[in-house]
Scaffold this active site. Sequence first.
Site, PDB file in Angstrom:
ATOM      1  N   HIS A  50      19.097  87.890  53.792  1.00  0.00           N
ATOM      2  CA  HIS A  50      18.382  86.725  53.247  1.00  0.00           C
ATOM      3  C   HIS A  50      19.362  85.744  52.615  1.00  0.00           C
ATOM      4  O   HIS A  50      19.688  85.834  51.435  1.00  0.00           O
ATOM      5  CB  HIS A  50      17.366  87.194  52.205  1.00  0.00           C
ATOM      6  CG  HIS A  50      16.404  86.133  51.786  1.00  0.00           C
ATOM      7  ND1 HIS A  50      15.096  86.417  51.465  1.00  0.00           N
ATOM      8  CD2 HIS A  50      16.537  84.794  51.608  1.00  0.00           C
ATOM      9  CE1 HIS A  50      14.471  85.304  51.123  1.00  0.00           C
ATOM     10  NE2 HIS A  50      15.341  84.297  51.207  1.00  0.00           N
ATOM     11  N   ARG A  54      21.994  76.299  55.065  1.00  0.00           N
ATOM     12  CA  ARG A  54      21.615  74.877  55.018  1.00  0.00           C
ATOM     13  C   ARG A  54      22.015  74.058  56.246  1.00  0.00           C
ATOM     14  O   ARG A  54      21.772  72.850  56.266  1.00  0.00           O
ATOM     15  CB  ARG A  54      22.204  74.214  53.771  1.00  0.00           C
ATOM     16  CG  ARG A  54      21.903  74.905  52.448  1.00  0.00           C
ATOM     17  CD  ARG A  54      20.437  75.021  52.163  1.00  0.00           C
ATOM     18  NE  ARG A  54      20.180  75.417  50.767  1.00  0.00           N
ATOM     19  CZ  ARG A  54      19.000  75.816  50.319  1.00  0.00           C
ATOM     20  NH1 ARG A  54      17.966  75.872  51.153  1.00  0.00           N
ATOM     21  NH2 ARG A  54      18.836  76.152  49.048  1.00  0.00           N
ATOM     22  N   ASN A  84      14.500  77.516  56.968  1.00  0.00           N
ATOM     23  CA  ASN A  84      14.048  76.250  56.370  1.00  0.00           C
ATOM     24  C   ASN A  84      15.169  75.214  56.498  1.00  0.00           C
ATOM     25  O   ASN A  84      15.873  74.892  55.551  1.00  0.00           O
ATOM     26  CB  ASN A  84      13.575  76.437  54.926  1.00  0.00           C
ATOM     27  CG  ASN A  84      14.501  77.275  54.079  1.00  0.00           C
ATOM     28  OD1 ASN A  84      15.381  77.969  54.580  1.00  0.00           O
ATOM     29  ND2 ASN A  84      14.321  77.205  52.769  1.00  0.00           N
ATOM     30  N   ASP A 141      10.417  81.667  55.582  1.00  0.00           N
ATOM     31  CA  ASP A 141      10.885  81.747  54.202  1.00  0.00           C
ATOM     32  C   ASP A 141      11.005  80.370  53.555  1.00  0.00           C
ATOM     33  O   ASP A 141      11.455  79.407  54.176  1.00  0.00           O
ATOM     34  CB  ASP A 141      12.235  82.438  54.114  1.00  0.00           C
ATOM     35  CG  ASP A 141      12.663  82.614  52.674  1.00  0.00           C
ATOM     36  OD1 ASP A 141      11.954  83.329  51.940  1.00  0.00           O
ATOM     37  OD2 ASP A 141      13.665  82.021  52.273  1.00  0.00           O
ATOM     38  N   ASN A 266      13.001  80.938  43.054  1.00  0.00           N
ATOM     39  CA  ASN A 266      11.640  81.263  43.476  1.00  0.00           C
ATOM     40  C   ASN A 266      11.648  82.510  44.349  1.00  0.00           C
ATOM     41  O   ASN A 266      12.290  82.508  45.400  1.00  0.00           O
ATOM     42  CB  ASN A 266      11.037  80.099  44.260  1.00  0.00           C
ATOM     43  CG  ASN A 266       9.555  80.289  44.530  1.00  0.00           C
ATOM     44  OD1 ASN A 266       8.868  80.984  43.806  1.00  0.00           O
ATOM     45  ND2 ASN A 266       9.061  79.669  45.583  1.00  0.00           N
ATOM     46  N   ASP A 293      19.356  86.186  48.522  1.00  0.00           N
ATOM     47  CA  ASP A 293      18.639  84.906  48.575  1.00  0.00           C
ATOM     48  C   ASP A 293      19.577  83.778  48.154  1.00  0.00           C
ATOM     49  O   ASP A 293      19.206  82.876  47.392  1.00  0.00           O
ATOM     50  CB  ASP A 293      17.385  84.936  47.698  1.00  0.00           C
ATOM     51  CG  ASP A 293      16.438  83.762  47.980  1.00  0.00           C
ATOM     52  OD1 ASP A 293      16.704  82.991  48.927  1.00  0.00           O
ATOM     53  OD2 ASP A 293      15.439  83.608  47.245  1.00  0.00           O
ATOM     54  N   HIS A 297      22.498  74.487  46.236  1.00  0.00           N
ATOM     55  CA  HIS A 297      22.122  73.075  46.115  1.00  0.00           C
ATOM     56  C   HIS A 297      23.318  72.329  45.548  1.00  0.00           C
ATOM     57  O   HIS A 297      24.279  72.937  45.048  1.00  0.00           O
ATOM     58  CB  HIS A 297      20.922  72.905  45.181  1.00  0.00           C
ATOM     59  CG  HIS A 297      19.672  73.554  45.673  1.00  0.00           C
ATOM     60  ND1 HIS A 297      18.899  73.017  46.688  1.00  0.00           N
ATOM     61  CD2 HIS A 297      19.043  74.701  45.291  1.00  0.00           C
ATOM     62  CE1 HIS A 297      17.849  73.805  46.903  1.00  0.00           C
ATOM     63  NE2 HIS A 297      17.922  74.826  46.080  1.00  0.00           N
ATOM     64  N   PHE A 311      14.344  74.880  43.310  1.00  0.00           N
ATOM     65  CA  PHE A 311      14.472  76.334  43.259  1.00  0.00           C
ATOM     66  C   PHE A 311      15.718  76.781  44.023  1.00  0.00           C
ATOM     67  O   PHE A 311      16.025  76.250  45.083  1.00  0.00           O
ATOM     68  CB  PHE A 311      13.255  77.005  43.893  1.00  0.00           C
ATOM     69  CG  PHE A 311      11.977  76.869  43.132  1.00  0.00           C
ATOM     70  CD1 PHE A 311      11.794  77.531  41.925  1.00  0.00           C
ATOM     71  CD2 PHE A 311      10.941  76.080  43.627  1.00  0.00           C
ATOM     72  CE1 PHE A 311      10.609  77.422  41.226  1.00  0.00           C
ATOM     73  CE2 PHE A 311       9.747  75.976  42.936  1.00  0.00           C
ATOM     74  CZ  PHE A 311       9.572  76.640  41.733  1.00  0.00           C
TER      75      PHE A 311
END
Length: 406
Positions: A50, A54, A84, A141, A266, A293, A297, A311
């Site tokens: 996981h 990006r 995502n 996800d 999250n 996870d 960012h 998140f």
Amino acid sequence: MENKIKLQIIGDKQKTAFCSDVAGFLTTHSAFSSLDLSKYVIFPGFCDVHVHFREPGFLHKENIKTGSLASARGGYTAVCTMPNLKPVPDSLETLMVQLDAIKKDAVVNVYPYGSITKGQKGEELSDFEEMKNEVVAFSDDGRGVQNEQMMLSAMEKAKSLDKIIVAHCEVNELLKGGYIHNGEYAKKHGHKGICSESEYAQIERDLYLAEKTGCRYHVCHISAKESVELIRKAKAKGVDVTCETAPHYLVLDDSCLKEEGRFKMNPPLRDKKDREALVEGILDGTIDMIATDHAPHSAEEKSRGLEGSPFGIVGIETAFPVLYTHLVKKEIVTLDKIIDLLVFNPRQRFGIPLGLDFSLWDLNAEEIVDTSKFLSMGKATPFEGEMLFGKNLLTVCGGKVVYQNL
């Protein structure tokens, strides 16, 4: 040299073969021949099912090259990238954008997920059949699949293809604008809280569907005590379910929160009882693996405090030292157990092979978490400035040195 190698590895046959392969590698590389390996520990390559790298779509946060370099620094030789992205990998055509980047820039083994639904919108199934041979599993996800019939269809399709459904479990209507756990910290500081039911209610629904369909089902980043208990009961009934949690949920709770974006993820950090239930789930086998996870960012994005920041935190460069310092050194979880959770369990569940992949660690070394040294573009971690045990000196993936700090 082989007698000087200390391996934390389960299974005598695997240990003998792996030890021989590692010894052979090190003896044929002059740069390592002078090392006194009795001072260090060699682990088989960690596997993280996981991560968020990006790319494509959000290159100001991370990319395949920086994400895989950060993985190597953390001792990881296999990672699974979440969908995502932009474009969302919901067909072979859109998936190829990521596959091309992986082929060009990855320094460790990167296995992408395909999305469960087109555009991750929850309205129409992605092209499972078309992508089945190119993805490790299917996940939306970042978003929970809200429609029960849609998840049922996804599980039936995945079952027919012998693929795993990997679920981010979150009931949107229960979120109510929350962004941290609805516990004491939220009440004291006037923050909007996220209830635990938003997580476990969807897990409960999906466990029913998994039992009904016989689908292989995996739950992402569980954080609540109720989630642990639901999965424990489902396993006892024979449901084909596995789950993961993350290092931060095992060693932190909402009493550790600060008014900074590096504490916002999250699901959120929950309370002490949830953390204790997660540790118990690790010990009794309810929780099968630990995933980071890793969700980078930009610094600007994470500078907006708990309410305004997106998140997500980074974690792949600190995962093992965090677990070793807080769980192994404190004799809460054994080192063998941690290696099962980081290496063997995820690889077995997701069919990810272990080749000549290993990392070399000095477990006595102490280092302060210094984000300026991170290879990831993301720097937001709740462990910034903390002193941790365990320093990775070398990572080898597929017989190739991909990280070295000797």
